[in-house]
Design an enzyme around this catalytic site. Sequence first.
Site, PDB file in Angstrom:
ATOM      1  N   CYS A 220      33.394  33.521  57.804  1.00 55.25           N
ATOM      2  CA  CYS A 220      34.234  33.425  58.962  1.00 55.25           C
ATOM      3  C   CYS A 220      36.007  33.194  58.515  1.00 55.25           C
ATOM      4  CB  CYS A 220      33.998  32.069  59.706  1.00 55.25           C
ATOM      5  SG  CYS A 220      34.433  32.159  61.241  1.00 55.25           S
ATOM      6  N   GLU A 221      36.336  34.116  58.066  1.00 53.04           N
ATOM      7  CA  GLU A 221      37.759  34.299  57.479  1.00 53.04           C
ATOM      8  C   GLU A 221      38.237  35.788  57.592  1.00 53.04           C
ATOM      9  OE1 GLU A 221      41.083  31.794  56.410  1.00 53.04           O
ATOM     10  OE2 GLU A 221      39.098  31.377  56.521  1.00 53.04           O
TER      11      GLU A 221
ATOM     12  N   ARG B 134      38.970  36.234  44.481  1.00 51.58           N
ATOM     13  CA  ARG B 134      40.218  36.704  43.566  1.00 51.58           C
ATOM     14  C   ARG B 134      40.914  37.488  44.519  1.00 51.58           C
ATOM     15  NH1 ARG B 134      40.515  39.490  39.874  1.00 51.58           N
ATOM     16  NH2 ARG B 134      42.276  38.904  38.710  1.00 51.58           N
TER      17      ARG B 134
ATOM     18  N   GLU C 271      42.057  34.087  22.380  1.00 49.05           N
ATOM     19  CA  GLU C 271      41.239  33.497  23.169  1.00 49.05           C
ATOM     20  C   GLU C 271      41.022  34.212  24.160  1.00 49.05           C
ATOM     21  OE1 GLU C 271      43.325  29.995  24.347  1.00 49.05           O
ATOM     22  OE2 GLU C 271      43.207  28.949  22.565  1.00 49.05           O
TER      23      GLU C 271
ATOM     24  N   ARG D 187      38.408  36.734  29.942  1.00 41.96           N
ATOM     25  CA  ARG D 187      38.014  38.010  30.754  1.00 41.96           C
ATOM     26  C   ARG D 187      37.650  39.404  30.006  1.00 41.96           C
ATOM     27  NH1 ARG D 187      41.015  38.715  35.499  1.00 41.96           N
ATOM     28  NH2 ARG D 187      42.558  36.932  34.541  1.00 41.96           N
TER      29      ARG D 187
ATOM     30  N   GLY E 241      44.509  36.062  27.802  1.00 40.79           N
ATOM     31  CA  GLY E 241      45.047  36.839  28.857  1.00 40.79           C
ATOM     32  C   GLY E 241      45.088  38.293  28.663  1.00 40.79           C
TER      33      GLY E 241
END
Length: 461
Positions: A389-390, A358, A318, A321, A276
């Site tokens: 289309c959003e 995201r 871990e 990212r 993280g």
Amino acid sequence: MRAHEAGALHGDIGSREPAWLRTPVDVNALATQLWPRTVTRAADGALAVGGLGVREIAAEFGTPVYVLDEDDLRSRCRDFRAAFPDADVYYAGKAFLCRAVVRMIAEEGLFLDVCTGGELATALSAGMPAERIGFHGNNKSVAELTRALDAGVGRIVLDSFTEIDRLTALARERGVRPGVLIRVTVGVEAHTHEFIATAHEDQKFGFSLAGGAAAAAAFKVIDEGVLDLRGLHSHIGSQIFDASGFEVSARRVLALQAQIRDARGVELPELDLGGGFGIAYTTQDDPATPQELAKRLRKIVDGECAAERLAVPRLSIEPGRAIVGPAVFTLYEVGTVKDVDGIRTYVSVDGGMSDNIRTALYDASYSATLASRASTAEPLLARVVGKHCESGDIVVKDEFLPADVQAGDLVAVPGTGAYCRSMASNYNHVPRPAVVAVRAGRARLIVRRETEEDLLALDVG
């Protein structure tokens, strides 16, 4: 979104204009902390990565395309290995996984964390030694656990009492004794988005520490004697910059280690503090280096072990990212530029929420730059949006681009290595982009672009 926007992007549109008009903006400048380490702006004004121009990449592979700087990714693997020489560094495959990346992280000496059967299959097919694989997941199926046992996966992180029973039965049948960790929900409220905070009590992961489930799980595994309980695991969330959460988590997990020792006479040899670790998506982000993280985490663990009179366990972390996130940028082609009555300028690109969900999902902030050329035009505060289309199809909420940005230009968005391709979709039947690795002036395709034929091949109606 650059640092000088800090005061500009709060309040209504009108309140933004004076801020950027008062602050000089160089739309050609690169904030180097946001980009892969070999990215430069060449003499012709276009971006280059690994010595190869982005216009050449776009011409050969099309857009949108994820561009991975292989030297950058490998150097970040080495940075973590150097910072944690006496720990096991597990690359968190959920951030982004393909066979080429598996081989890269294996060659750089990292372990690999997977959380589904598909990720495990990818790891094994790429030749990752099974003993260097850890298997996570809150609902691992019998088939997934069976495959992990048959492959000889190095460790399995247990997430529920059902899973303890399931794995115990499978291990008995096969006469094997797999290494396991207990995932502990430590009750830490990480300072991050609700959907990526994973250690508070009210969520699906792990065994509650406060409610006693974590201790009960450990006692159950030890008492049954089928599984090899090697340690405890905690993970407090994602995109975290403040080490205080890790300090609280380590203190609580090591107190449980001491409780297990006192109750069962077993001192567990391993401790996994998860990942993280945050990265810089904008110049307002200030992530710690691996060396700084190692110093803080080691100090925390050593101090808590001394307080509990525990031998210092072997540490695992871990990062996912933090390794792949900064190593990738997404390259888009501009399709339209639309000024909406002086309220806002929308720069539409040929991708969007199908290749980067995201921004819509987590309200994440990104940066962008004109990539195919330099410009002497005045800065324009724009919103980079996709083709879907959003109305929530936003790639970069606010960014300064040159006022002469136009159709056909290439725009690059850095920091897209983590979760963008992994969470990509076919919304509106848009094929997912390719992934290209660049090194020493050469580009190679590592994940090919989907085609309309791929989409239709699944439609058997």
